[in-house]
Design a protein around this motif. Structure first.
Motif, PDB file in Angstrom:
ATOM      1  N   ARG A 641       0.838  -1.202   0.000  1.00 14.76           N
ATOM      2  CA  ARG A 641       0.000   0.000   0.000  1.00 14.76           C
ATOM      3  C   ARG A 641       0.870   1.248   0.000  1.00 14.76           C
ATOM      4  O   ARG A 641       0.524   2.260  -0.608  1.00 14.76           O
ATOM      5  N   TRP A 642       2.015   1.176   0.670  1.00 15.55           N
ATOM      6  CA  TRP A 642       2.939   2.322   0.733  1.00 15.55           C
ATOM      7  C   TRP A 642       3.495   2.684  -0.651  1.00 15.55           C
ATOM      8  O   TRP A 642       3.470   3.847  -1.048  1.00 15.55           O
ATOM      9  N   ILE A 643       3.977   1.698  -1.414  1.00 11.61           N
ATOM     10  CA  ILE A 643       4.598   2.026  -2.704  1.00 11.61           C
ATOM     11  C   ILE A 643       3.568   2.588  -3.672  1.00 11.61           C
ATOM     12  O   ILE A 643       3.856   3.501  -4.450  1.00 11.61           O
ATOM     13  N   PHE A 644       2.329   2.082  -3.611  1.00  8.50           N
ATOM     14  CA  PHE A 644       1.311   2.659  -4.491  1.00  8.50           C
ATOM     15  C   PHE A 644       0.942   4.077  -4.045  1.00  8.50           C
ATOM     16  O   PHE A 644       0.628   4.936  -4.874  1.00  8.50           O
ATOM     17  N   GLY A 645       1.000   4.319  -2.743  1.00 10.06           N
ATOM     18  CA  GLY A 645       0.787   5.685  -2.258  1.00 10.06           C
ATOM     19  C   GLY A 645       1.886   6.628  -2.735  1.00 10.06           C
ATOM     20  O   GLY A 645       1.631   7.777  -3.098  1.00 10.06           O
ATOM     21  N   ARG A 649       1.545   9.966  -5.152  1.00 12.57           N
ATOM     22  CA  ARG A 649       2.163  11.251  -4.822  1.00 12.57           C
ATOM     23  C   ARG A 649       3.095  11.704  -5.954  1.00 12.57           C
ATOM     24  O   ARG A 649       3.113  12.880  -6.330  1.00 12.57           O
ATOM     25  N   THR A 650       3.848  10.762  -6.518  1.00 14.27           N
ATOM     26  CA  THR A 650       4.782  11.095  -7.604  1.00 14.27           C
ATOM     27  C   THR A 650       4.027  11.564  -8.841  1.00 14.27           C
ATOM     28  O   THR A 650       4.427  12.534  -9.502  1.00 14.27           O
ATOM     29  N   GLU A 651       2.935  10.874  -9.179  1.00 20.40           N
ATOM     30  CA  GLU A 651       2.143  11.290 -10.345  1.00 20.40           C
ATOM     31  C   GLU A 651       1.642  12.715 -10.167  1.00 20.40           C
ATOM     32  O   GLU A 651       1.669  13.523 -11.106  1.00 20.40           O
ATOM     33  N   CYS A 673      11.330   8.799  -6.780  1.00 22.49           N
ATOM     34  CA  CYS A 673      10.467   7.624  -6.701  1.00 22.49           C
ATOM     35  C   CYS A 673      11.224   6.353  -7.078  1.00 22.49           C
ATOM     36  O   CYS A 673      11.213   5.372  -6.326  1.00 22.49           O
ATOM     37  N   ILE A 674      11.895   6.374  -8.232  1.00 20.00           N
ATOM     38  CA  ILE A 674      12.538   5.146  -8.719  1.00 20.00           C
ATOM     39  C   ILE A 674      13.762   4.783  -7.891  1.00 20.00           C
ATOM     40  O   ILE A 674      13.921   3.641  -7.452  1.00 20.00           O
ATOM     41  N   TRP A 675      14.625   5.760  -7.683  1.00 22.53           N
ATOM     42  CA  TRP A 675      15.893   5.448  -6.990  1.00 22.53           C
ATOM     43  C   TRP A 675      15.678   5.342  -5.490  1.00 22.53           C
ATOM     44  O   TRP A 675      16.015   4.331  -4.869  1.00 22.53           O
ATOM     45  N   ASN A 676      15.120   6.388  -4.888  1.00 26.76           N
ATOM     46  CA  ASN A 676      15.081   6.462  -3.425  1.00 26.76           C
ATOM     47  C   ASN A 676      13.995   5.594  -2.796  1.00 26.76           C
ATOM     48  O   ASN A 676      14.190   5.060  -1.703  1.00 26.76           O
TER      49      ASN A 676
END
Length: 925
Positions: A641-645, A649-651, A673-676
């Motif tokens: 759920r965290w990564i989709f959140g 936020r990134t979008e 988003c991708i690296w960190n």
């Protein structure tokens, strides 16, 4: 997937695939969106400014395409009249020929042949940069359609009295023997001389000393001017002087143009050879006398002794003659700005000659209103001030050039010198009922290249015909360009768009900065700091780079200096970074400042970013291959759920950045988003869960599914900025994420309204995982500061843990153990409390203490030093917070909750300090 991404091979493959499938053409039924490429010179090569600008345009085009809009990026090239003619004339010169030996028709035919065989370099380079332009409708300013548009506008403007032929002052290149635009004139500071020349009074005795840097123009003087408030000369205004070369009687006039502090405060007025003097001459009804031939030799208007001399030879002879007569009062070295032609390097001469002009004031008025009324918006908005300043002080536009390559002016002359303007000789004879017996000769001049490019937004879409593309895509949506051509191109497109289409040519103008080197210097051949974007993409050996930089130098003596600079900067040449790394670098630099400093360190870092994304994708593919055919899993755990959140936020961050023309912020958002988040954290969480035998099968399927789906979403988010590697990865990952389609570039942007996985941001999950991350980082910091070997697992004791913190640890213990290399976790109230003075390393996470027993792990002295640093850091924080609370202004103005929060912070810091000091004192015993 291959072990490593090969950009040289992969980028070429995917571009050929996109182009061959016609994916760059507008498609779909969405709202039209259109952007015009600033047409590069057909003679040119892609320089860093082009590459930067084209990257921005492509990123916005790809983003709009993924939004579902019918997106058109209209490509084309400019015929570049002077530059192209120079290239072919140099080829002829090498054969001992000139264009006059060939004649006009044969010379033009030769240019067309050269254009077909050698003039497409920049279009090949655009492909290498990943430009998703509609190549099927590529245009050229000299193609038949655009040429018809040029003739049509010229005839209409002439018929309305907005185009005329007249004698006016222009920038004249005496080497090229043509008028040139201001943009083709480079002013640079050079060493010269300032002479004070004595002009005898016509009546009585005495002289006026006149300061000048150009004594060769003295024979063309028609007056001497002083400032009206200059008391030294007020009594002489209205009297006459004798020009010391030629003996012409000229008046003394008063004009506010004169700077009393410059030289003697007396200025010679030569209207035919100085733009300021031309204005003074107009104010005082003074005649302009041209004393130069087209190649800047003195003509028959001067005394016989100077006729035929080159202007600089004449300068020396005039000074010599004046000195012999005692008429040079003084001379001194003087630094001044000298205008030179950017192609010929010749000193540009203000020159009075017959030219064709556009009367711009009537065209400027509606163009000014369009911006004032908000129909056109500049981004950043302060550029409208520059636009208004130029447009409100606009002068008529010289549109004729004395060369052969270009749009020949559609005007004809009869033996009496009468002018006839038409779309063709046949058309004007028919329209004006001219007899066939009347001989007509077409004007020899061609139109300024900027004239045809001013029609670009509508001529490329088919105007003057009523085409479907014109109806669909005009007005265009946005123009992206540099600030240096706001007037030369942007303003003229606005004027012509309103005139001929009765509408603005675009709604927004995004003005970007100019690319400079890492030290902020302008890139130039003479400095040896030019970077070729293709060299950065494909790499280049040192010797080849040196040869490239020193070949064809205007100043060959600079070659040794450039060679030394190149060897120092690139001792091993330039490695191949790939297009995506270069594009991401450009996007990260796309702030709204005037200058963009290009640092090679960034492109190296972003190449690493691309490699990291590739490696992450390989892991996801290897883990998820087996799950592709399995049924859809139920919802995963908190990390899922965290990564989709995070993706939600990134979008949002990226969408806002695109809408505000801030690609630097979009690049930062997807990089974070991708690296960190994804690579540094979610992949590691997933590895820990998958390696834990206690992880249920249902949770495993959820993790595998989330790996594929979250990566696929990130690929769509990143695609506008780095299209090649995202396409290559998406082709492998899309089936695992249950996505279909032939290409990523036509996939929808992952909008929360259309993408269930990121429909909402789970704040609780984000807070939970962020706390777990902080816990792991705190333990890692202890390990790092104590230099504990990476492979050595350590015990961890947690003190003062609240119920929520215990719950989070219980749910994520396998991840914490794995990622922090922990042997065991226990709480100090589980029956084996840790004494306050125990030999442990301590860190704080909110009110919870993290304790690591040091027995057998670390030297006691090292831990004392570490605690001292923590105590010092917290003491400084306490001092700042205490000072804030002691500030009456802060207490009066700050909201009550802010003050309360600051007081709570002080209490927490004091408690933490007490704990750390106790620990430090215990270790020191």
């Amino acid at each position: 997937m291959e072990k490593a991404w090969d950009p040289q091979q992969g980028e070429r493959y995917w571009y050929e695939f996109w182009e061959s499938q016609g994916y760059f053409s507008p498609s779909g039924s969405g709202e039209p969106w259109c952007i015009m490429i600033p047409p590069p010179n057909v003679t040119g090569t892609l320089h860093m400014g082009h590459a930067f600008q084209d990257t921005l345009m492509d990123a916005f085009t790809r983003w709009q395409r993924m939004q579902g809009r019918r997106s058109l990026w209209q490509p084309g090239t400019d015929h570049a009249g002077i530059a192209t003619q120079m290239v072919v004339e140099r080829q002829l010169d090498a054969q001992g020929l000139s264009r006059h030996d060939l004649g006009r028709e044969a010379f033009i035919e030769r240019i067309w042949r050269w254009k077909e065989h050698s003039g497409s370099t920049i279009t090949r380079q655009l492909r290498r940069m990943g430009a998703s332009v509609d190549w099927e409708h590529e245009r050229f300013t000299m193609d038949e359609g655009l040429s018809a548009a040029v003739r049509e506008t010229f005839v209409r403007l002439y018929d309305e009295g907005l185009v005329y032929r007249g004698k006016r002052l222009v920038n004249w290149d005496p080497v090229l023997r043509t008028a040139v635009s201001d943009l083709e004139v480079i002013a640079q500071e050079e060493e010269g001389f300032l002479w004070r020349i004595r002009y005898p009074l016509e009546e009585g005795e005495g002289f006026m000393e006149v300061a000048t840097t150009r004594p060769e123009t003295v024979p063309g003087d028609v007056a001497v001017a002083v400032h009206p408030e200059d008391g030294r000369y007020r009594h002489l205004v209205g009297k006459n002087l004798i020009v010391p070369i030629g003996g012409r009687i000229v008046p003394i006039v008063a004009d506010e143009m004169v700077d009393p502090a410059f030289g003697t405060g007396c200025v010679k007025i030569t209207p035919a050879h100085d733009f300021n003097d031309w204005q003074v001459g107009a104010r005082h009804a003074l005649e302009g006398i041209n004393i130069f031939t087209p190649d800047a030799r003195l003509n028959d208007e001067v005394p016989e002794a100077y006729r035929g001399l080159d202007r600089f030879e004449a300068r020396s002879k005039i000074i010599e003659d004046l000195q012999a007569r005692g008429l040079v009062a003084h001379s001194e070295k003087h630094r001044m700005m000298v205008p030179r032609g950017d192609r010929s390097q010749a000193v540009i001469e203000p020159y009075l000659t017959d030219q064709w002009f556009v009367k711009t004031a009537p065209l400027a008025e509606p163009a000014i209103r369009a911006v004032e009324e908000g129909r056109i918006r500049f981004v950043p908005d302060h550029w409208d001030k520059t636009y208004f300043e130029w447009m409100r002080n606009i002068d008529d536009w010289c549109i004729s050039r004395q060369i052969w390559w270009g749009h020949r002016i559609p005007a004809w002359y009869d033996p009496e010198g009468n002018i006839y303007v038409g779309r063709s000789e046949e058309e004007l004879r028919r329209r004006l009922s001219l007899p066939d017996s009347l001989p007509l000769v077409q004007d020899e001049d061609v139109l300024d290249t900027w004239y045809s490019s001013a029609l670009w937004p509508f001529s490329t879409l088919g105007w003057p015909d009523s085409t479907e593309r014109l109806a669909t895509f005009y007005p265009t949506t946005v123009l992206i360009t540099g600030f240096d051509i706001i007037f030369f191109w942007v303003a003229r497109m606005i004027m012509f768009g309103l005139k001929f289409m009765d509408d603005v040519p675009f709604h927004e103008v995004y003005i970007h900065g100019l690319v400079r080197d890492g030290d902020g210097n302008k890139m130039s051949k003479s400095k040896g700091n030019i970077l070729d974007p293709i060299d950065l993409i494909d790499g280049i050996e040192l010797d080849d780079l040196i040869a490239k930089r020193t070949t064809g130098l205007m100043q060959p003596q600079l070659a040794p200096q450039i060679t030394r600079t190149t060897r120092r900067q690139f001792p091993d040449g330039i490695p191949a970074y790939g297009t995506d790394a270069l594009r991401f670098t450009f996007c990260s630099l796309a702030t709204q400042g005037r200058d963009i400093r290009f640092d090679l360190g960034r492109i190296q870092g972003y190449r690493n970013f691309c490699n990291k994304m590739w490696n992450a994708a390989r892991f996801v593919q290897m883990q998820s291959d087996q799950a592709a055919s399995e049924s859809s899993p139920d919802e995963g755990g908190v990390e899922e759920r965290w990564i989709f959140g995070i993706l939600r936020r990134t979008e949002g961050r990226m969408r806002t950045a695109f809408e505000r023309y801030r690609l630097d912020l979009a690049a930062q958002a997807i990089y974070d988003c991708i690296w960190n988040e994804f690579c540094d954290w979610y992949l590691e969480f997933a590895k820990a869960r998958l390696a834990d035998p206690d992880t249920p099968a249902q949770r495993r399927r959820a993790i595998l599914d989330t790996l594929a789906r979250s990566l696929e979403i990130q690929l769509r988010l990143a695609h506008p900025l780095i299209p090649f590697i995202t396409e290559a990865i998406w082709q492998r990952i899309a089936p695992l994420a249950r996505k279909s389609g032939r290409t990523l570039m036509l996939q929808p942007w992952p909008s929360p309204s259309d993408e269930p996985a990121i429909e909402k941001e789970d704040g609780e999950a984000i807070a939970h995982v962020d706390w777990i991350k902080d816990l792991i980082l705190a333990i890692r910091n202890i390990r790092g500061e104590l230099d504990i070997a990476p492979g050595q697992k350590i015990p961890v004791i947690l003190r003062n843990a609240k119920a929520l913190e215990r719950e989070r640890i219980a749910g994520g213990e396998s991840c914490v153990r794995t990622l922090a290399r922990i042997e065991s976790i226990r709480f100090d109230d589980e029956g084996t409390p840790t004494p306050a003075g125990a030999n442990t390393a301590t860190a704080l996470l909110g009110g919870m203490e993290i304790l690591v027993p040091l027995e057998g792990l670390v030297n006691k002295e090292i831990e004392i030093e570490r605690l001292d640093r923590q105590i010092e850091k917290l003491s400084r924080s306490l001092e700042r917070s205490t000072a804030k609370l002691a500030n009456a202004s802060f207490l009066d103005r700050a909201p009550a909750e802010v003050v309360a929060k600051e007081r709570s912070r002080v209490s927490e810091i004091e408690a933490s300090l007490d704990s750390l000091k106790t620990k430090r004192d215990a270790l020191a015993k």
